[in-house]
Design a protein around this motif. Structure first.
Motif, PDB file in Angstrom:
ATOM      1  N   ASP A  69       1.304  -2.218  -2.968  1.00 27.79           N
ATOM      2  CA  ASP A  69       0.184  -2.753  -2.201  1.00 27.79           C
ATOM      3  C   ASP A  69       0.479  -2.913  -0.720  1.00 27.79           C
ATOM      4  O   ASP A  69      -0.178  -3.686  -0.034  1.00 27.79           O
ATOM      5  CB  ASP A  69      -0.256  -4.111  -2.781  1.00 27.79           C
ATOM      6  N   ASP A  70       1.475  -2.176  -0.224  1.00 30.04           N
ATOM      7  CA  ASP A  70       1.761  -2.223   1.202  1.00 30.04           C
ATOM      8  C   ASP A  70       1.169  -0.953   1.821  1.00 30.04           C
ATOM      9  O   ASP A  70       1.748   0.118   1.755  1.00 30.04           O
ATOM     10  CB  ASP A  70       3.286  -2.283   1.407  1.00 30.04           C
ATOM     11  N   ASP A  71      -0.020  -1.107   2.413  1.00 29.99           N
ATOM     12  CA  ASP A  71      -0.736   0.075   2.896  1.00 29.99           C
ATOM     13  C   ASP A  71       0.061   0.851   3.928  1.00 29.99           C
ATOM     14  O   ASP A  71      -0.019   2.071   4.009  1.00 29.99           O
ATOM     15  CB  ASP A  71      -2.093  -0.318   3.501  1.00 29.99           C
ATOM     16  N   HIS A  72       0.858   0.142   4.725  1.00 25.05           N
ATOM     17  CA  HIS A  72       1.639   0.815   5.746  1.00 25.05           C
ATOM     18  C   HIS A  72       2.648   1.768   5.111  1.00 25.05           C
ATOM     19  O   HIS A  72       2.795   2.911   5.540  1.00 25.05           O
ATOM     20  CB  HIS A  72       2.355  -0.204   6.629  1.00 25.05           C
ATOM     21  N   LEU A  74       2.549   2.914   1.920  1.00 21.55           N
ATOM     22  CA  LEU A  74       1.832   3.930   1.146  1.00 21.55           C
ATOM     23  C   LEU A  74       1.309   5.035   2.049  1.00 21.55           C
ATOM     24  O   LEU A  74       1.215   6.191   1.641  1.00 21.55           O
ATOM     25  CB  LEU A  74       0.682   3.287   0.361  1.00 21.55           C
ATOM     26  N   GLY A  75       1.005   4.698   3.286  1.00 21.82           N
ATOM     27  CA  GLY A  75       0.503   5.669   4.251  1.00 21.82           C
ATOM     28  C   GLY A  75       1.544   6.707   4.643  1.00 21.82           C
ATOM     29  O   GLY A  75       1.239   7.687   5.317  1.00 21.82           O
TER      30      GLY A  75
END
Lengths: 289, 289
Positions: A69-72, A74-75
């Motif tokens: 859940d860490d969008d940074h 995952l990006g």
């Protein structure tokens, strides 16, 4: 760019173990092969790494940051998946725009050149394409998206030999222009042997090899000759497979050859390739003489 | 067993030409490769030969008998098709029984061994299987059916490397036990190079090669070295493809090498494989340096 670390990763569906306690690392700017038989759990692993599926236990980190859940974080990762999630109105152009919106700095210029090479029109609707054309369209997105880790699940599905060759060349070009990590999960092992630097092999839900291709192939010897001579020579070595044709026996070894081991006149020593090494390592009880 | 002759065969859908005036023969007891790019018309050709699709013009004969609506002649041919026509209740066992009813003398014993090798249960419903398992089930039927001409359309679709290897071995075994003609239509050309004796290559709706693999590969030379030396050496030869890496140029020739042609010190001559020959012959305008 930081390393991607998978630590003690387990995935179960109910009581069924899909992946059992996997630990490995992916280094920045390297091309990997992820190998395993049908049903070995390769797609599940790629879905876990990109957080599309939740693990039962274990962790996945980029550098020191857990990806959950860490969008940074995952990006930094992009998965070209077997499963297509585009609507019946999505054009190839829109697929590229979506990749640009999510990851920024999509390389539209190179993508357009690739579309021309694959003979695709960006106004075509994705779901109207043939299997091979869908794969090509997804590759155009995956090789031009701005991510540090690009995971390709079945990247040559339905492609003819010409388009597979085109993909391999485009992959090398993409890697050279901007070194990133690519993971190829494919059954066409013979074709990627020259392309991948390192392979991770999954069998029976576990990692059985995690090594550079060069170091694996250094131990892949085929010893052939009269059965007695071959057996004497290979005594004590790790034998994966044997076959006999007429009076000639061939023993496929996966081991270092002792320097003192005398080479008898009547025994021939060759190397064999990654695809056969994979087959012999993962065949289990399926020995067929 | 008699020859299968295709004579001036043309297939159009409306104004669209799929196959344009094809003529060739298939000899008894020989393994053929049918090669062509995606969309070249390979499946249409196999469907025409087995009378599942009607031709626009031309004829197909076994010996001197036209196959059209001749059940006796059609009974000599079996097509393993890409399209699955089994109902949602058809088990693998029933598939074998149907092949036995239509062609008689189905080899149930060998089929059961193959099912075990492919890890399939004959009571499983065909439509419940995965892509690779469906292919395996269809191969079990195709390699044990009693027909003189067995046409295999995409015989390794979805199979992992181990099951592809198993299929190639079973094919050789089936051929040796009872020599019949097999036609393999596949994109994995590298893997069948050792297996097929003769190839038919379709491109732009026409046959561009119909020759023994050995005679084709004899003309497949890769000439590499400094560009100037390579160009001098290959002057007047049929060049399919060139690539340049740094100062080294490689020219892929498809031609006989003149015996008097002097071999300059600085030029290296290798053979290249069937898959690359196919790619260069069928790439059309897609030259990528």
């Amino acid at each position: 760019m930081e390393k991607l670390t998978v630590n003690k990763l387990t995935k179960k569906y109910g009581q069924k173990v899909i992946l059992d306690n996997l630990s490995f690392q992916l280094a920045p700017a390297k091309i990997y092969g992820l190998l395993g038989r049908n049903g070995a759990g390769k797609s599940t692993l790629l879905n876990l790494i990109t957080n599309r599926v939740l693990s039962t236990s274990g962790e996945i980190k980029i550098g020191s940051h857990n990806i959950n859940d860490d969008d940074h974080e995952l990006g930094k990762m992009y998965l070209m998946s077997e499963v297509d999630m585009y609507t019946k109105r999505t054009t190839i152009k829109r697929m590229m725009e979506l990749a640009d919106e999510a990851y920024e700095h999509f390389d539209f210029k190179n993508a357009e050149q690739m579309l021309t090479d694959f003979k695709l029109d960006q106004n075509e609707i994705f779901t109207n394409l043939s299997t091979g054309q869908r794969t090509a369209a997804k590759l155009v997105v995956a090789l031009n998206v701005n991510a540090d880790y690009i995971l390709l699940d079945e990247p040559v599905l339905g492609l003819d030999a010409n388009h597979r060759e085109l993909f391999y060349k485009e992959l090398i070009k993409a890697f050279q222009n901007k070194p990133r990590t690519f993971v190829l999960s494919t059954h066409l092992i013979e074709e990627i042997q020259q392309l991948v630097e390192h392979v991770i092999i999954i069998n029976d839900h576990q990692i059985i090899e995690d090594a550079d291709v060069e170091s694996l192939l250094k131990k892949a010897y085929a010893i052939s000759g009269p059965a007695k001579d071959v057996d004497t020579y290979t005594d004590g070595l790790n034998v994966l497979y044997t076959e006999t044709m007429g009076s000639i026996k061939t023993t496929y070894v996966f081991d270092g050859l002792d320097e003192q081991r005398v080479i008898p006149d009547r025994v021939k020593i060759d190397h064999y390739d990654l695809q056969h090494l994979f087959i012999y390592l993962t065949n289990g009880d399926e020995q067929h003489d």
